[in-house]
Design an enzyme around this catalytic site. Structure first.
Site, PDB file in Angstrom:
ATOM      1  NE  ARG A 162       6.371   0.833   0.921  1.00  0.00           N
ATOM      2  CZ  ARG A 162       5.133   1.055   0.459  1.00  0.00           C
ATOM      3  NH1 ARG A 162       4.500   2.182   0.731  1.00  0.00           N
ATOM      4  NH2 ARG A 162       4.519   0.124  -0.244  1.00  0.00           N
ATOM      5  CB  SER A 234       8.561  -3.794  -2.318  1.00  0.00           C
ATOM      6  OG  SER A 234       7.266  -3.891  -2.831  1.00  0.00           O
ATOM      7  CD  GLU A 330       9.402  -1.415   1.263  1.00  0.00           C
ATOM      8  OE1 GLU A 330       8.801  -1.047   0.243  1.00  0.00           O
ATOM      9  OE2 GLU A 330       8.965  -2.295   2.034  1.00  0.00           O
TER      10      GLU A 330
HETATM   11  P1  FAD Z   1      10.157  -5.537  11.366  1.00  0.00           P
HETATM   12  O1  FAD Z   1      10.524  -6.096  10.051  1.00  0.00           O
HETATM   13  O2  FAD Z   1      10.304  -6.401  12.559  1.00  0.00           O
HETATM   14  O3  FAD Z   1      10.976  -4.189  11.608  1.00  0.00           O
HETATM   15  C1  FAD Z   1      11.055  -3.235  10.582  1.00  0.00           C
HETATM   16  C2  FAD Z   1      11.828  -2.021  11.126  1.00  0.00           C
HETATM   17  O4  FAD Z   1      11.081  -1.390  12.158  1.00  0.00           O
HETATM   18  C3  FAD Z   1      13.162  -2.400  11.778  1.00  0.00           C
HETATM   19  O5  FAD Z   1      14.079  -1.366  11.518  1.00  0.00           O
HETATM   20  C4  FAD Z   1      12.837  -2.463  13.261  1.00  0.00           C
HETATM   21  O6  FAD Z   1      13.976  -2.180  14.084  1.00  0.00           O
HETATM   22  C5  FAD Z   1      11.803  -1.353  13.390  1.00  0.00           C
HETATM   23  N1  FAD Z   1      10.801  -1.589  14.439  1.00  0.00           N
HETATM   24  C6  FAD Z   1       9.870  -2.583  14.497  1.00  0.00           C
HETATM   25  N2  FAD Z   1       9.061  -2.407  15.570  1.00  0.00           N
HETATM   26  C7  FAD Z   1       9.514  -1.297  16.206  1.00  0.00           C
HETATM   27  C8  FAD Z   1       9.100  -0.594  17.395  1.00  0.00           C
HETATM   28  N3  FAD Z   1       8.056  -0.993  18.135  1.00  0.00           N
HETATM   29  N4  FAD Z   1       9.801   0.519  17.734  1.00  0.00           N
HETATM   30  C9  FAD Z   1      10.850   0.943  17.012  1.00  0.00           C
HETATM   31  N5  FAD Z   1      11.296   0.337  15.890  1.00  0.00           N
HETATM   32  C10 FAD Z   1      10.613  -0.766  15.501  1.00  0.00           C
HETATM   33  N6  FAD Z   1       5.028  -2.911   3.387  1.00  0.00           N
HETATM   34  C11 FAD Z   1       4.227  -1.929   2.892  1.00  0.00           C
HETATM   35  O7  FAD Z   1       4.401  -0.762   3.227  1.00  0.00           O
HETATM   36  N7  FAD Z   1       3.228  -2.226   2.024  1.00  0.00           N
HETATM   37  C12 FAD Z   1       2.963  -3.478   1.608  1.00  0.00           C
HETATM   38  O8  FAD Z   1       2.047  -3.697   0.816  1.00  0.00           O
HETATM   39  C13 FAD Z   1       3.783  -4.531   2.117  1.00  0.00           C
HETATM   40  N8  FAD Z   1       3.584  -5.813   1.721  1.00  0.00           N
HETATM   41  C14 FAD Z   1       4.391  -6.803   2.195  1.00  0.00           C
HETATM   42  C15 FAD Z   1       4.155  -8.106   1.776  1.00  0.00           C
HETATM   43  C16 FAD Z   1       4.949  -9.146   2.237  1.00  0.00           C
HETATM   44  C17 FAD Z   1       4.684 -10.550   1.759  1.00  0.00           C
HETATM   45  C18 FAD Z   1       5.990  -8.875   3.170  1.00  0.00           C
HETATM   46  C19 FAD Z   1       6.824  -9.996   3.711  1.00  0.00           C
HETATM   47  C20 FAD Z   1       6.237  -7.576   3.601  1.00  0.00           C
HETATM   48  C21 FAD Z   1       5.436  -6.521   3.113  1.00  0.00           C
HETATM   49  N9  FAD Z   1       5.644  -5.189   3.503  1.00  0.00           N
HETATM   50  C22 FAD Z   1       4.835  -4.200   3.027  1.00  0.00           C
HETATM   51  C23 FAD Z   1       6.740  -4.844   4.438  1.00  0.00           C
HETATM   52  C24 FAD Z   1       6.350  -5.035   5.936  1.00  0.00           C
HETATM   53  O9  FAD Z   1       5.173  -5.775   6.056  1.00  0.00           O
HETATM   54  C25 FAD Z   1       6.191  -3.705   6.649  1.00  0.00           C
HETATM   55  O10 FAD Z   1       7.375  -2.931   6.565  1.00  0.00           O
HETATM   56  C26 FAD Z   1       5.838  -3.870   8.137  1.00  0.00           C
HETATM   57  O11 FAD Z   1       5.458  -2.642   8.698  1.00  0.00           O
HETATM   58  C27 FAD Z   1       6.985  -4.458   8.953  1.00  0.00           C
HETATM   59  O12 FAD Z   1       6.488  -4.793  10.230  1.00  0.00           O
HETATM   60  P2  FAD Z   1       7.311  -5.750  11.199  1.00  0.00           P
HETATM   61  O13 FAD Z   1       6.621  -5.750  12.521  1.00  0.00           O
HETATM   62  O14 FAD Z   1       7.537  -7.044  10.555  1.00  0.00           O
HETATM   63  O15 FAD Z   1       8.686  -4.932  11.311  1.00  0.00           O
HETATM   64  N1  EPU Z   2       4.937  -4.197 -13.093  1.00  0.00           N
HETATM   65  C1  EPU Z   2       5.694  -4.714 -14.130  1.00  0.00           C
HETATM   66  N2  EPU Z   2       6.004  -6.042 -14.071  1.00  0.00           N
HETATM   67  C2  EPU Z   2       5.586  -6.847 -13.056  1.00  0.00           C
HETATM   68  C3  EPU Z   2       4.824  -6.317 -12.007  1.00  0.00           C
HETATM   69  C4  EPU Z   2       4.513  -4.963 -12.037  1.00  0.00           C
HETATM   70  O1  EPU Z   2       6.077  -4.016 -15.073  1.00  0.00           O
HETATM   71  O2  EPU Z   2       5.906  -8.038 -13.078  1.00  0.00           O
HETATM   72  C5  EPU Z   2       4.572  -2.749 -13.151  1.00  0.00           C
HETATM   73  C6  EPU Z   2       3.181  -2.554 -13.767  1.00  0.00           C
HETATM   74  O3  EPU Z   2       3.236  -1.394 -14.555  1.00  0.00           O
HETATM   75  C7  EPU Z   2       2.312  -2.307 -12.538  1.00  0.00           C
HETATM   76  C8  EPU Z   2       3.289  -1.575 -11.630  1.00  0.00           C
HETATM   77  O4  EPU Z   2       4.547  -2.205 -11.862  1.00  0.00           O
HETATM   78  O5  EPU Z   2       1.207  -1.516 -12.834  1.00  0.00           O
HETATM   79  C9  EPU Z   2       2.928  -1.609 -10.154  1.00  0.00           C
HETATM   80  O6  EPU Z   2       2.874  -2.960  -9.706  1.00  0.00           O
HETATM   81  P1  EPU Z   2       2.088  -3.335  -8.372  1.00  0.00           P
HETATM   82  O7  EPU Z   2       0.708  -2.801  -8.438  1.00  0.00           O
HETATM   83  O8  EPU Z   2       2.278  -4.773  -8.123  1.00  0.00           O
HETATM   84  O9  EPU Z   2       2.803  -2.477  -7.242  1.00  0.00           O
HETATM   85  P2  EPU Z   2       4.312  -2.120  -6.938  1.00  0.00           P
HETATM   86  O10 EPU Z   2       4.550  -0.692  -7.286  1.00  0.00           O
HETATM   87  O11 EPU Z   2       5.250  -3.109  -7.536  1.00  0.00           O
HETATM   88  C10 EPU Z   2       3.775  -1.188  -4.582  1.00  0.00           C
HETATM   89  C11 EPU Z   2       4.325  -1.342  -3.193  1.00  0.00           C
HETATM   90  C12 EPU Z   2       3.767  -2.591  -2.541  1.00  0.00           C
HETATM   91  C13 EPU Z   2       2.251  -2.481  -2.492  1.00  0.00           C
HETATM   92  C14 EPU Z   2       1.714  -2.342  -3.914  1.00  0.00           C
HETATM   93  C15 EPU Z   2       0.224  -2.123  -3.954  1.00  0.00           C
HETATM   94  C16 EPU Z   2       6.481  -0.230  -3.136  1.00  0.00           C
HETATM   95  C17 EPU Z   2       7.964  -0.379  -3.084  1.00  0.00           C
HETATM   96  N3  EPU Z   2       5.772  -1.373  -3.206  1.00  0.00           N
HETATM   97  O12 EPU Z   2       4.305  -2.252  -5.342  1.00  0.00           O
HETATM   98  O13 EPU Z   2       4.256  -2.634  -1.199  1.00  0.00           O
HETATM   99  O14 EPU Z   2       1.677  -3.621  -1.884  1.00  0.00           O
HETATM  100  O15 EPU Z   2       2.352  -1.201  -4.542  1.00  0.00           O
HETATM  101  O16 EPU Z   2      -0.067  -0.850  -3.518  1.00  0.00           O
HETATM  102  O17 EPU Z   2       5.984   0.882  -3.099  1.00  0.00           O
HETATM  103  C18 EPU Z   2       6.075  -3.396   0.131  1.00  0.00           C
HETATM  104  O18 EPU Z   2       6.319  -2.215   0.355  1.00  0.00           O
HETATM  105  O19 EPU Z   2       6.724  -4.339   0.648  1.00  0.00           O
HETATM  106  C19 EPU Z   2       4.986  -3.737  -0.788  1.00  0.00           C
HETATM  107  C20 EPU Z   2       4.683  -4.984  -1.128  1.00  0.00           C
END
Ligand code: FAD
Ligand code: EPU
Length: 335
Positions: A162, A234, A330
């Site tokens: 991240r 997250s 994050e």
């Molecule tokens: P923004 O939120 O618009 O911007 C994020 C940052 O990037 C800001 O600091 C912004 O200034 C900068 N930025 C954006 N575009 C540019 C550019 N072109 N040049 C320079 N800086 C820029 N993240 C994960 O890693 N894994 C996940 O599984 C995951 N699941 C998600 C699920 C949900 C429901 C949500 C809401 C979010 C999740 N995220 C996850 C977080 C998010 O999707 C990612 O961080 C994504 O890359 C953000 O993209 P964005 O275009 O919305 O960026």
């Molecule tokens: N868990 C609990 N309680 C809960 C849910 C999860 O104890 O209610 C524990 C369990 O042990 C489970 C573990 O947490 O096995 C991991 O949970 P999960 O697989 O849902 O993933 P996470 O670690 O919570 C991370 C990323 C997600 C990504 C998923 C899948 C981060 C900060 N988050 O979540 O990314 O989608 O793994 O790979 O690393 C994001 O970054 O925004 C994001 C959604």
């Protein structure tokens, strides 16, 4: 370029707080960026936004710049790989869909992550055992102080969990314009290492399309839809602990889940810490932790950015009191 004044940002970020921008610009091509550069906007108070899925606005910068540049160009290919350059404003999951339709492998585990291609290197998006660094060849960015355009190799990006050069050192200074990906055309390296993914394929064909389907189903069952409940995924990172500290914790909590991170460290799920601290589904007024995934903070109804921030402070404090571990956010806090 489209320009708006005094427009609510509610539909431009997934926390959906009702805040109003002074000046909003939607950038549709590289010339628009140069125009803003020449007008001195980048010398003023500005913030770059993609889809707004990883931000919380505690303050509203004078200029909000939304990157919406489009385009995908194959730069090179051979029998095994394709190199494709993608403009920053392309929607990430549309790109994933496009790759799978072409039978190009590498991004299928990153299905359904919200946001733009330009933001994917910022925090090195990751899910289901894969990080985007695994498929990024290079990143093109514009230095907003000098106007210089630079290609960052994968190594230059300093990718980590991240994190990246762009997240640590600025995002004030470099605007990502393009990302160059290297994807497999055959001999795909399927990654089913995460959680119970492998088990789901016991009687099923493993291919890109099927992996995408399974991952989307898992994500839908855990993560709230931002259109229904405002959130930014997250809110906190999973903490990385030194093994010594972890072993002490493990004596007290033998059931604590963990993942090997490197020789000296393990990563533990922040969701587990929050749940154990009694804060899964916890709610104060308009803000709460999600009932299926406490790592996600949700805006139940018209929460203000400060309410969300204060709530996150409370979670950090409680987890720290229980485990002596300080969670790191994050989500990008604009303060
Ligand atoms: P923004 O939120 O618009 O911007 C994020 C940052 O990037 C800001 O600091 C912004 O200034 C900068 N930025 C954006 N575009 C540019 C550019 N072109 N040049 C320079 N800086 C820029 N993240 C994960 O890693 N894994 C996940 O599984 C995951 N699941 C998600 C699920 C949900 C429901 C949500 C809401 C979010 C999740 N995220 C996850 C977080 C998010 O999707 C990612 O961080 C994504 O890359 C953000 O993209 P964005 O275009 O919305 O960026
Ligand atoms: N868990 C609990 N309680 C809960 C849910 C999860 O104890 O209610 C524990 C369990 O042990 C489970 C573990 O947490 O096995 C991991 O949970 P999960 O697989 O849902 O993933 P996470 O670690 O919570 C991370 C990323 C997600 C990504 C998923 C899948 C981060 C900060 N988050 O979540 O990314 O989608 O793994 O790979 O690393 C994001 O970054 O925004 C994001 C959604």
């Amino acid at each position: 370029m489209k320009k708006f004044k005094n427009l609510s940002l509610k539909n431009f970020h997934t926390f959906r707080t009702d805040i109003v921008s002074n000046n909003l610009y939607v950038i549709e091509n590289d010339e628009d960026i140069l125009q803003l550069f020449n007008n001195g906007i980048f010398g003023d108070d500005y913030y770059i936004l993609g889809s707004g899925s990883n931000v919380l606005f505690l303050r509203i910068p004078t200029h909000i710049i939304i990157i919406s540049t489009k385009g995908k160009t194959i730069i090179n290919e051979n029998e095994d790989y394709v190199w494709i350059n993608v403009k920053a404003g392309e929607i990430w999951d549309e790109f994933v869909t496009f790759c799978i339709a072409n039978n190009w492998g590498g991004v299928e585990n990153l299905s359904y992550i919200p946001g733009t291609v330009g933001a994917c290197p910022i925090q090195n998006i990751g899910a289901y055992g894969v990080e985007v660094k695994d498929v990024i060849e290079s990143v093109w960015a514009l230095n907003l102080l000098s106007g210089e355009k630079k290609e960052f190799s994968n190594n230059d990006c300093c990718f980590a969990y991240r994190n990246s050069y762009f997240k640590i050192y600025n995002n004030e200074k470099w605007l990502i314009t393009d990302v160059l990906f290297k994807l497999t055309k055959r001999n795909h390296k399927y990654n089913l290492s995460y959680g119970n993914l492998k088990k789901e394929f016991e009687n099923e064909k493993i291919d890109l399309e099927n992996i995408r389907k399974k991952i989307i189903l898992q994500r839908l069952s855990k993560l709230p839809d931002p259109k229904v409940l405002g959130n930014a995924g997250s809110f906190f990172k999973n903490p990385i602990l030194e093994k010594n500290k972890f072993h002490t914790l493990q004596q007290q909590y033998p059931d604590i889940p963990y993942f090997e991170y490197d020789y000296h460290h393990v990563k533990i799920p922040a969701a587990w810490l929050i749940e154990k601290a009694g804060m899964k589904g916890y709610r104060i007024g308009n803000v709460g932790t999600h009932e299926h995934q406490p790592l996600v903070i949700v805006n139940y109804n018209n929460a203000t950015p400060y309410e969300i921030y204060e709530f996150s402070e409370k979670i950090i404090k409680e987890v720290n009191n229980c485990f002596n571990i300080r969670l790191e956010r994050e989500v990008n806090i604009i303060s």
